[in-house]
Design an enzyme around this catalytic site. Structure first.
Site, short mmCIF file in Angstrom:
data_model
loop_
_atom_site.label_atom_id
_atom_site.label_comp_id
_atom_site.label_asym_id
_atom_site.label_seq_id
_atom_site.Cartn_x
_atom_site.Cartn_y
_atom_site.Cartn_z
N HIS A 68 0.93 -1.30 -0.20
CA HIS A 68 0.10 -0.13 0.04
C HIS A 68 0.73 1.37 -0.01
O HIS A 68 0.32 2.33 -0.18
CB HIS A 68 -0.87 -0.13 1.29
CG HIS A 68 -0.23 0.42 2.55
ND1 HIS A 68 0.60 -0.44 3.14
CD2 HIS A 68 -0.18 1.68 3.25
CE1 HIS A 68 1.13 0.28 4.08
NE2 HIS A 68 0.61 1.31 4.30
N HIS A 83 1.83 6.96 -0.41
CA HIS A 83 0.98 6.25 0.40
C HIS A 83 -0.47 6.04 -0.14
O HIS A 83 -1.22 7.01 -0.10
CB HIS A 83 1.07 6.79 1.87
CG HIS A 83 0.31 6.09 2.97
ND1 HIS A 83 -1.04 5.91 2.92
CD2 HIS A 83 0.87 5.20 3.68
CE1 HIS A 83 -1.29 4.97 3.98
NE2 HIS A 83 -0.25 4.72 4.58
#
Length: 164
Positions: A68, A83
Protein backbone atom coordinates in the site's frame (compact mmCIF):
# COMPACT_ATOMS: atom_id res chain seq x y z
CA UNK A 1 33.31 14.44 -0.46
CA UNK A 2 30.44 16.02 1.50
CA UNK A 3 28.31 16.20 -1.67
CA UNK A 4 29.12 12.55 -2.43
CA UNK A 5 27.88 11.45 0.98
CA UNK A 6 24.79 13.62 1.23
CA UNK A 7 23.74 14.30 -2.34
CA UNK A 8 24.28 17.34 -4.50
CA UNK A 9 23.35 20.76 -3.18
CA UNK A 10 20.78 23.11 -4.66
CA UNK A 11 19.43 20.65 -7.19
CA UNK A 12 15.98 21.18 -8.62
CA UNK A 13 13.72 18.14 -8.79
CA UNK A 14 10.27 17.72 -10.26
CA UNK A 15 7.76 15.55 -8.52
CA UNK A 16 5.34 14.08 -11.06
CA UNK A 17 1.94 12.65 -10.26
CA UNK A 18 2.21 9.00 -9.15
CA UNK A 19 -1.51 8.53 -9.89
CA UNK A 20 -3.88 10.32 -12.22
CA UNK A 21 -6.42 12.50 -10.45
CA UNK A 22 -7.08 15.73 -8.58
CA UNK A 23 -4.06 17.24 -6.78
CA UNK A 24 -4.87 18.81 -3.40
CA UNK A 25 -3.02 20.27 -0.42
CA UNK A 26 -2.10 17.97 2.46
CA UNK A 27 -4.39 20.13 4.61
CA UNK A 28 -7.31 18.40 2.86
CA UNK A 29 -6.23 14.90 3.92
CA UNK A 30 -8.48 13.56 6.69
CA UNK A 31 -5.61 12.12 8.72
CA UNK A 32 -3.51 14.23 11.11
CA UNK A 33 -0.32 12.28 10.33
CA UNK A 34 -0.47 13.70 6.80
CA UNK A 35 -2.43 16.96 7.22
CA UNK A 36 -0.22 18.10 10.11
CA UNK A 37 2.87 17.08 8.14
CA UNK A 38 4.17 14.72 10.83
CA UNK A 39 5.92 12.60 8.19
CA UNK A 40 7.00 15.52 6.00
CA UNK A 41 5.51 17.85 3.42
CA UNK A 42 4.07 17.14 0.00
CA UNK A 43 0.77 16.93 -1.82
CA UNK A 44 -2.11 14.47 -2.06
CA UNK A 45 -4.00 13.13 -5.04
CA UNK A 46 -7.56 11.85 -5.24
CA UNK A 47 -6.88 8.99 -7.69
CA UNK A 48 -8.91 8.40 -10.84
CA UNK A 49 -7.63 4.83 -11.27
CA UNK A 50 -5.56 2.15 -9.58
CA UNK A 51 -2.23 2.49 -11.36
CA UNK A 52 0.71 3.94 -9.39
CA UNK A 53 3.91 5.09 -11.10
CA UNK A 54 7.11 6.54 -9.72
CA UNK A 55 6.95 10.31 -9.14
CA UNK A 56 10.77 10.56 -9.37
CA UNK A 57 13.77 8.68 -10.70
CA UNK A 58 15.76 6.87 -8.04
CA UNK A 59 16.03 3.72 -5.97
CA UNK A 60 13.18 1.86 -4.32
CA UNK A 61 14.16 1.90 -0.65
CA UNK A 62 11.04 0.16 0.61
CA UNK A 63 7.92 -1.51 -0.70
CA UNK A 64 5.73 -2.11 2.32
CA UNK A 65 4.78 -5.81 2.73
CA UNK A 66 1.12 -4.85 2.23
CA UNK A 67 1.99 -3.09 -1.07
CA UNK A 68 0.00 0.00 0.00
CA UNK A 69 3.05 2.28 0.16
CA UNK A 70 6.45 2.66 -1.44
CA UNK A 71 9.53 4.74 -0.66
CA UNK A 72 11.91 6.07 -3.32
CA UNK A 73 15.21 7.93 -2.86
CA UNK A 74 16.53 10.19 -5.61
CA UNK A 75 20.21 10.66 -6.46
CA UNK A 76 20.12 14.06 -4.77
CA UNK A 77 18.92 12.40 -1.54
CA UNK A 78 15.22 13.34 -1.60
CA UNK A 79 13.13 10.58 0.00
CA UNK A 80 9.59 10.30 -1.36
CA UNK A 81 6.80 8.19 0.12
CA UNK A 82 3.70 7.35 -1.93
CA UNK A 83 0.97 6.14 0.44
CA UNK A 84 -2.13 4.75 -1.27
CA UNK A 85 -5.28 5.62 0.65
CA UNK A 86 -5.93 6.14 4.34
CA UNK A 87 -5.97 3.24 6.78
CA UNK A 88 -5.16 0.86 3.93
CA UNK A 89 -2.55 -0.99 5.99
CA UNK A 90 -5.50 -2.71 7.70
CA UNK A 91 -6.37 -4.33 4.34
CA UNK A 92 -3.21 -6.45 4.83
CA UNK A 93 -2.31 -6.27 1.14
CA UNK A 94 -5.70 -7.32 -0.21
CA UNK A 95 -6.29 -5.54 -3.50
CA UNK A 96 -2.68 -4.34 -3.89
CA UNK A 97 -0.02 -5.72 -6.21
CA UNK A 98 3.58 -4.49 -6.08
CA UNK A 99 5.65 -4.50 -9.26
CA UNK A 100 9.00 -3.46 -7.73
CA UNK A 101 11.19 -4.42 -4.79
CA UNK A 102 13.72 -2.68 -2.56
CA UNK A 103 16.92 -1.97 -4.45
CA UNK A 104 15.27 -1.57 -7.86
CA UNK A 105 16.25 1.49 -9.89
CA UNK A 106 13.25 3.30 -11.36
CA UNK A 107 12.64 6.26 -13.62
CA UNK A 108 9.82 8.74 -13.14
CA UNK A 109 6.75 7.16 -14.73
CA UNK A 110 7.78 3.51 -14.14
CA UNK A 111 4.92 1.29 -12.92
CA UNK A 112 5.19 0.59 -9.16
CA UNK A 113 1.88 -0.70 -7.81
CA UNK A 114 -1.59 -1.63 -9.02
CA UNK A 115 -4.55 -1.46 -6.64
CA UNK A 116 -8.26 -2.22 -6.77
CA UNK A 117 -9.80 1.20 -6.26
CA UNK A 118 -13.31 -0.15 -5.63
CA UNK A 119 -12.01 -2.47 -2.91
CA UNK A 120 -10.06 0.38 -1.28
CA UNK A 121 -13.22 2.55 -1.37
CA UNK A 122 -15.13 -0.27 0.31
CA UNK A 123 -12.60 -1.32 2.97
CA UNK A 124 -10.48 1.75 3.76
CA UNK A 125 -11.17 5.25 5.03
CA UNK A 126 -10.25 6.93 1.73
CA UNK A 127 -8.46 6.43 -1.58
CA UNK A 128 -6.62 9.78 -1.30
CA UNK A 129 -2.92 9.23 -1.94
CA UNK A 130 -0.41 11.40 -0.06
CA UNK A 131 2.96 11.95 -1.75
CA UNK A 132 5.35 12.94 1.05
CA UNK A 133 8.96 14.06 1.17
CA UNK A 134 9.89 12.27 4.37
CA UNK A 135 13.25 14.02 4.86
CA UNK A 136 11.78 17.43 3.99
CA UNK A 137 13.27 19.41 6.91
CA UNK A 138 16.74 17.97 6.32
CA UNK A 139 17.03 18.42 2.57
CA UNK A 140 14.45 20.79 1.06
CA UNK A 141 15.27 24.46 0.53
CA UNK A 142 12.15 25.36 -1.47
CA UNK A 143 8.95 23.50 -2.34
CA UNK A 144 6.36 24.74 -4.79
CA UNK A 145 3.28 22.52 -5.13
CA UNK A 146 1.10 22.65 -8.22
CA UNK A 147 -2.56 21.87 -7.52
CA UNK A 148 -4.90 20.94 -10.36
CA UNK A 149 -8.23 19.30 -11.05
CA UNK A 150 -6.56 16.63 -13.15
CA UNK A 151 -2.97 15.48 -13.17
CA UNK A 152 -1.80 12.68 -15.44
CA UNK A 153 0.28 9.93 -13.76
CA UNK A 154 3.92 10.10 -14.77
CA UNK A 155 3.42 13.25 -16.84
CA UNK A 156 2.02 16.14 -14.78
CA UNK A 157 4.32 18.00 -12.39
CA UNK A 158 2.73 18.23 -8.93
CA UNK A 159 5.65 20.01 -7.24
CA UNK A 160 9.02 21.55 -7.95
CA UNK A 161 11.57 21.42 -5.16
CA UNK A 162 15.13 22.54 -4.58
CA UNK A 163 17.51 20.77 -2.22
CA UNK A 164 19.61 22.63 0.36
Amino acid sequence: MFKKLFGKKNEEEQLTAPVSGKVVALDEVDDPVFSQRMMGDGVAIEPADGKVVSPVSGEIVQLFPTNHAVGIKTKSGVEVLVHIGLETVSMEGEGFEGHVKAGDQVKAGDHLITFDMNLVKEKAKSTITPVIITNYDDIIDSFEPSYSDHAEAGQSTVAVLTTK
